[in-house]
Design an enzyme around this catalytic site. Structure first.
Site, PDB file in Angstrom:
ATOM      1  CG  ASP A   1      -2.169   0.849   0.975  1.00 18.20           C
ATOM      2  OD1 ASP A   1      -2.445   1.212  -0.185  1.00 18.20           O
ATOM      3  OD2 ASP A   1      -2.861   1.154   1.951  1.00 18.20           O
TER       4      ASP A   1
ATOM      5  CE1 TYR B   1       0.002   8.349   4.387  1.00 21.14           C
ATOM      6  CE2 TYR B   1       2.107   9.470   4.111  1.00 21.14           C
ATOM      7  CZ  TYR B   1       0.936   9.261   4.836  1.00 21.14           C
ATOM      8  OH  TYR B   1       0.730   9.963   5.997  1.00 21.14           O
TER       9      TYR B   1
ATOM     10  CG  HIS C   1      -4.321  10.259   2.976  1.00 24.09           C
ATOM     11  ND1 HIS C   1      -5.369  10.123   3.865  1.00 24.09           N
ATOM     12  CD2 HIS C   1      -3.453   9.251   3.263  1.00 24.09           C
ATOM     13  CE1 HIS C   1      -5.147   9.076   4.652  1.00 24.09           C
ATOM     14  NE2 HIS C   1      -3.989   8.538   4.311  1.00 24.09           N
TER      15      HIS C   1
ATOM     16  CD  GLU D   1      -6.539   4.809   4.871  1.00 24.55           C
ATOM     17  OE1 GLU D   1      -5.816   4.178   4.083  1.00 24.55           O
ATOM     18  OE2 GLU D   1      -6.093   5.487   5.819  1.00 24.55           O
TER      19      GLU D   1
ATOM     20  CD  GLU E   1      -5.623   2.715   0.050  1.00 25.27           C
ATOM     21  OE1 GLU E   1      -4.873   2.048  -0.708  1.00 25.27           O
ATOM     22  OE2 GLU E   1      -5.427   2.833   1.266  1.00 25.27           O
TER      23      GLU E   1
ATOM     24  CG  ASP F   1      -5.954   0.484   3.983  1.00 25.87           C
ATOM     25  OD1 ASP F   1      -5.988  -0.552   4.650  1.00 25.87           O
ATOM     26  OD2 ASP F   1      -5.063   1.355   4.098  1.00 25.87           O
TER      27      ASP F   1
ATOM     28  NE  ARG G   1      -8.225   6.366   9.834  1.00 27.76           N
ATOM     29  CZ  ARG G   1      -7.528   6.223   8.716  1.00 27.76           C
ATOM     30  NH1 ARG G   1      -6.248   5.870   8.759  1.00 27.76           N
ATOM     31  NH2 ARG G   1      -8.104   6.399   7.556  1.00 27.76           N
TER      32      ARG G   1
ATOM     33  CD  GLN H   1      -3.246   4.482  10.899  1.00 32.54           C
ATOM     34  OE1 GLN H   1      -4.456   4.438  10.729  1.00 32.54           O
ATOM     35  NE2 GLN H   1      -2.418   4.973   9.991  1.00 32.54           N
TER      36      GLN H   1
ATOM     37  CE  LYS I   1      -3.771   1.988   7.485  1.00 35.24           C
ATOM     38  NZ  LYS I   1      -4.551   2.887   6.603  1.00 35.24           N
TER      39      LYS I   1
ATOM     40  CB  THR J   1      -7.703  -4.910   2.413  1.00 39.95           C
ATOM     41  OG1 THR J   1      -6.784  -4.592   3.459  1.00 39.95           O
ATOM     42  CG2 THR J   1      -7.545  -3.922   1.268  1.00 39.95           C
TER      43      THR J   1
ATOM     44  CD  GLU K   1      -7.627  12.486   4.509  1.00 33.96           C
ATOM     45  OE1 GLU K   1      -7.416  13.388   3.695  1.00 33.96           O
ATOM     46  OE2 GLU K   1      -7.541  11.273   4.223  1.00 33.96           O
TER      47      GLU K   1
END
Lengths: 440, 440
Positions: free
Chosen positions: B139, B141, B146, B211, B213, B245, B249, B252, B265, B269, B386
Site C-alpha cells: 500500500d 501513500y 491525505h 480509506e 483507494e 483499506d 485509527r 493505528q 489495517k 481490505t 479527514e
C-alpha cells in the site's frame, strides 16, 4: 497444547544412520527437522525430507515404501509433496504422530532399515527450496535490547517508544523476495539522504547489514475474524527456522517515516531450509525473560502462567562473517555475535495472540519473524548496526580487516542450536548468504 | 508501452447485449473489465468473466465455444481459470489481443452472437471472488493531500515529513485478509491508549474508518534483483480495481511507531471484483498533477516525460455511506466524498519503478494500493478521519445523523468511473462493505 518431553527425546536413543550419532551433529535422531529438497541438478519434483545426520530422508520415497500407518501415514502423505503447507495445516496431532513414527523407523535396530536405506539422500547431494509457500510474512521486534540499541541510533532522544512494553510491535514484510540459504544477495540501490546533503540521491546502499532472527512457520491458522487465545497460540506454531532479514540502513533511515521499513528490507530475506519442530524443542523450554522491575504486566490477552514458566526457548544463536580475503586465505569465518532466543521480550504465544487479536487470519505456511534477537550485552547484538554502534566502531576481524557494514564478497552465516544438561544437542543447520556487488 | 486509443474505444460502438448500451452503464462495450465468478450458490469452479452491461460473459464457456484464434485464443485460455494470474502474467500483447477479440464478438451485428448468448450470466445471478491469488500487497501513500491531512492529526508539529516529496512512500499490507466486495467487516478489537489513560486497554476500536483507494494488479513482474525502469513500468500494470483499506485509527495511533501500521489495517481490505484494464482507461489519461512551485523534480529513476504528459488517469471516485437507520427507512446512501485519481502526487509508473529499484521482485497478481486518494479540498477527502477532522467535526447525514467514525451497521460503498468529452463513460462497479459489531 505445548509438546512435552517424551521417549523421542531420550538422549540414549541412537540411529542406524551412523552420522546422526556423531557428537555435535545438528541432526541426531532427537531432532528430525523438515525441509523441501530434491537431488541437486536433477529434474525431480520437489519433495519433503527429514534430516538425519548428514542425510535427508526422502519422504516421497518413504511414503511409497508403505512403512507408516494411521495418523502417521496421513501426515507422511501431507509432508511428501512440493511444499510443507499441507503438513503444517494438519495440526499437532499429526505432527506428533509423524515424529513418533520417524523416530522409530530411524532408530538403531529398526526392522524397516533395509526398506528405508534407499530413501536416504546425502545432504551434500541435495538442493533445497523454501519449505512452504509463504502466504504472508510478518516481522516482529521482540528483542527489547535490539529495539533500544537501534532506537538510540535512529532516535537518540527517545530510543524505546512508549508502546514497546505493551505492544508486540510487528509489520508486514515481503514474501516474493524470501530466498533459501545459499542464495547470493545483490547489494541494492535505493534513495539515501547523506549527512549534510542538500537532497537525496539514488545509489547502492553503503550500509548493508544482516539481522539475526528466527522464523516461525504457522500451523493450522485461524478464520478471518476469530482471534487465537494466548493459551492456544502455540498450537499455531509448526516450527522454527533461521532468518536473515538483510537491511539497508541508509535506505531505512530515509524512508521509514511514517509507514515503516519498505525498500530497506524487501530486496531479500534468507531462511534456512530446515524447520525444527516445537516437538523437537520441548526439552529446551525455559521461562520467558524476566521483565525488569517497573515494567508493566502484559494485558490479559497476552498473559498466561505458562508463558512465564516455559514460554521461551533457550535456542542459542551465532553469526559468522567470512570476508573474501578470509576465503582467499582458506580461513573459516569469524564468529561476531553469540546470543539466545531466551532473551526475547515477547514469546511466540504472545506474537500469535497479538497478531490475531483483531481477527487477522493466519494461514498454514505463513512466516513470523522474531525480529533481530539481540541479547542484553553488546557482544550479543544481532546486527552490524548495533555491533559497530551505527558504523562508528567497526568490528575487528582476523587478518586486520574490520567491518562497519557488509562489503561485497562477505558471507554471513547464521547458526542455531539447543543444548541442555541430560539432553542430546540439536541444531537448525545454517542460513547463509554472500553479498554480490550492486548492478551498474 | 502505454496503451493508446484505438477502435475499441469508439464511442459509436454498441453491443448486442442491450443493457451495455444504456446511458450510465459502468460496463459498455468500451470497458470490458475482468473478474472471477461463478453462478451464485452453485458448485461450479471459479472462472474468469468479462462484464458487458448487466451480464458476465463466462470466459470458460467462451473458450469452449472456440470463437477466438491466435494470441486472443491463448489469452482467453489464460483468463478462463480460477484466477486471472495467468492472464496477468502474459503481458500487454495478449491483453490487447483479447480486448480486440472481445470487442468484436460483443459488437452489435457480430455473427458469433448465437454462440455467445449461452455464455452470458446475469451479474445479479453471479457470485464473485478475488480476481487473482495475491502474492504480495503493497500500500502506497500517493496523495499529498491525505498525507498532509492525516499528518496534521498524528504529528501536528510536522505533518508532511521531509521524505514525502522525494520518496513514493509505501509499506507491505496483509494479503490473507483481502476480501471481495460485499463481505461483511467485523469491528476489530485492539490495543488503544486513550487520552489521559494511564495504560492501554484492549477494546473494540472506537475509531473505525474506511480509506478510498485504487488497487493496481501487477502484470508479468520482474526477476529478483532486476529493477523495472520507469519508462517500462506501465507494462507491469494489468488494471485497476477499487480498494477500501479499512482502518482502526485508535489502534493505528498507538501501534504505528516505529515500524508502521499493522493490526490497525490487517483485519480487512476490500476490493471490487472488476479489474478495469489500462487499455480501457486509455482515453482518460491526463498529465500528472502539477507539482507546486518549489517542489523538487523527481530523481531520474522516477522521472519521465511521459509521466508528466499522460502519467495520470482522470478516474473519478466517490464514497457513499448508508447507515442502518437510512436502510430501515429505505433510503439510499449519502455521498460523503467525491474526488479523482488525477490528484495523486505519484503516478503508477513511479510506484512500480520505485518498488523495484532495489531489485524487489513483483509477481503477476500482486496488488499495489494507491493509498487514500484525497483531493485538494476538504470535500475531496477519502477517509472519515479527514472528513471529520480527527473526529472533531462529525459529518452530517440525511435524517439528522452524523458520523465521526463508522458505527455498526454502516455500509460504505466506493465507486469509480471515467468520463471525457467524446468518449463513452466507463465504470469500475462498486466496492461495498457493512460493519458488523465486534465479537463479545
Amino acid at each position: 497444547m505445548r509438546p512435552g518431553v517424551d521417549e523421542t527425546h531420550d538422549p540414549a536413543l541412537t540411529s542406524w544412520v551412523e552420522s546422526a550419532n556423531a557428537d555435535g551433529s545438528d541432526f541426531p535422531l532427537q531432532n528430525l527437522p523438515f525441509a523441501v529438497f530434491r537431488r541437486a541438478g536433477s529434474r525431480q519434483a520437489w519433495r519433503g525430507g527429514v534430516a538425519i545426520g548428514d542425510q535427508v530422508l526422502d519422504l516421497a520415497a518413504l511414503q511409497a515404501a508403505g512403512v507408516a500407518d494411521g495418523r502417521a501415514a496421513e501426515a507422511l502423505a501431507l509432508a511428501a509433496g512440493e511444499t510443507l503447507n499441507p503438513l503444517m495445516a494438519a495440526g499437532r496431532g499429526h505432527w506428533q504422530a509423524l515424529r513418533q513414527a520417524l523416530s522409530r523407523l530411524l532408530r538403531a535396530g529398526a526392522v524397516e532399515r533395509a526398506r528405508l536405506e534407499a530413501a536416504l539422500v546425502p545432504q551434500a547431494a541435495a538442493e533445497f527450496t523454501l519449505p512452504a509457500q509463504i502466504g504472508d510474512y510478518t516481522d516482529f521486534y521482540t528483542s527489547v535490547h535490539h529495539a533500544t540499541n537501534v532506537g538510540k541510533l535512529f532516535r537518540p532522544d527517545r530510543p524505546l517508544l512508549p508502546n514497546y512494553k505493551w505492544v508486540p510491535i510487528g509489520y508486514h514484510g515481503r514474501t516474493s523476495s524470501i530466498v533459501v540459504s545459499g542464495t547470493a544477495i545483490r547489494r541494492p540501490w535505493g534513495q539515501q539522504m547523506r549527512p549534510d546533503a542538500e537532497q537525496p540521491e539514488l545509489a547502492p546502499t553503503r550500509r548493508l547489514d544482516f539481522e539475526l532472527e528466527l522464523g516461525l512457520f504457522v500451523g493450522p491458522g485461524n478464520a478471518l475474524g476469530e482471534p487465537v487465545p494466548v493459551g492456544a497460540a502455540e498450537d499455531q506454531v509448526f516450527g522454527v527456522c533461521l532468518l536473515d532479514d538483510w537491511s539497508a540502513r541508509d535506505l531505512q533511515a530515509w524512508e521509514y517515516q511514517p509507514l515503516g521499513p519498505f525498500l530497506a528490507k524487501n530486496f531479500a530475506t534468507t531462511i534456512s531450509p530446515w524447520v525444527v519442530t516445537l516437538e523437537a524443542l520441548a526439552p529446551f523450554r525455559v521461562g520467558a525473560a524476566r521483565r525488569p522491575a517497573g515494567d508493566p504486566r502484559p494485558l490479559p490477552y497476552l498473559d498466561s502462567p505458562a508463558a512465564a514458566e516455559v514460554g521461551a526457548v533457550d535456542l542459542q544463536l551465532s553469526v559468522e562473517l567470512q570476508t573474501a580475503a578470509m576465503r582467499a586465505r582458506g580461513e573459516a569465518g569469524a564468529t561476531i555475535s553469540r546470543t539466545s532466543w531466551r532473551h526475547a521480550y515477547w514469546t511466540m504465544a504472545q506474537l500469535v495472540a497479538h497478531h490475531s487479536v483483531n481477527g487477522c487470519n493466519l494461514r498454514p505456511g505463513d512466516l513470523l519473524g522474531t525480529g533481530t534477537l539481540s541479547g542484553p550485552t553488546p557482544a550479543e547484538a544481532g546486527a552490524l548496526i548495533e555491533l559497530s554502534v551505527g558504523g562508528k566502531r567497526p568490528v575487528g576481524l582476523p587478518g586486520g580487516e574490520q567491518r562497519a557494514f557488509l562489503e561485497d564478497g562477505d558471507t554471513v552465516v547464521l547458526r542455531g542450536w539447543c543444548e541442555a544438561p541430560g539432553q542430546r544437542r540439536i541444531g537448525l543447520g545454517e542460513c547463509r548468504g554472500t553479498v554480490l556487488p550492486a548492478l551498474r
